[in-house]
Motif scaffolding. Structure first.
Motif, mmCIF file in Angstrom:
data_model
loop_
_atom_site.group_PDB
_atom_site.id
_atom_site.type_symbol
_atom_site.label_atom_id
_atom_site.label_comp_id
_atom_site.label_asym_id
_atom_site.label_seq_id
_atom_site.Cartn_x
_atom_site.Cartn_y
_atom_site.Cartn_z
ATOM 1 N N GLN A 9 4.719 -51.222 -20.269
ATOM 2 C CA GLN A 9 6.075 -51.722 -20.539
ATOM 3 C C GLN A 9 6.220 -53.169 -20.066
ATOM 4 O O GLN A 9 6.810 -53.996 -20.754
ATOM 5 N N ARG A 13 7.032 -56.424 -22.326
ATOM 6 C CA ARG A 13 8.175 -57.322 -22.048
ATOM 7 C C ARG A 13 7.711 -58.778 -21.925
ATOM 8 O O ARG A 13 8.390 -59.689 -22.387
ATOM 9 N N LEU A 25 1.510 -48.567 -25.160
ATOM 10 C CA LEU A 25 2.849 -48.045 -24.944
ATOM 11 C C LEU A 25 3.092 -46.812 -25.817
ATOM 12 O O LEU A 25 3.608 -45.788 -25.346
ATOM 13 N N ARG A 29 3.391 -43.091 -24.065
ATOM 14 C CA ARG A 29 4.626 -42.344 -24.316
ATOM 15 C C ARG A 29 4.302 -40.955 -24.884
ATOM 16 O O ARG A 29 4.910 -39.967 -24.514
#
Length: 78
Positions: A9, A13, A25, A29
């Motif tokens: 994450q 970003r 990611l 997840r």
């Protein structure tokens, strides 16, 4: 697993168009059973890889070497 997800994450970003961060990611997840989060990340990834599907994460030629080497690719619930 939480630390890896936090790192992915953070990497996303810091560089939202970096495909590797988005790939991890999505995978992470899925590994923590966050299907909604995985789909959100996949939608972002599809901007750079049109047609991306979760199944690609298991393909031997898809650039997710660490995921395969650690055995996590086989654990993905797709």
């Amino acid at each position: 697993m939480r630390a890896a997800l936090d790192a992915a994450q953070s990497a996303h970003r810091n560089n939202p168009s970096h495909r590797a961060a988005l790939r991890y990611l999505v995978a992470l997840r899925l590994l923590v059973n966050d299907r909604t989060g995985a789909e959100e990340a996949a939608q972002k990834l599809r901007r750079y890889e049109p047609g991306f599907t979760f199944d690609q994460l298991r393909d031997e030629d898809y650039p997710m070497l660490t995921l395969r080497n650690t055995g996590f690719a086989a654990q993905l619930v797709i």
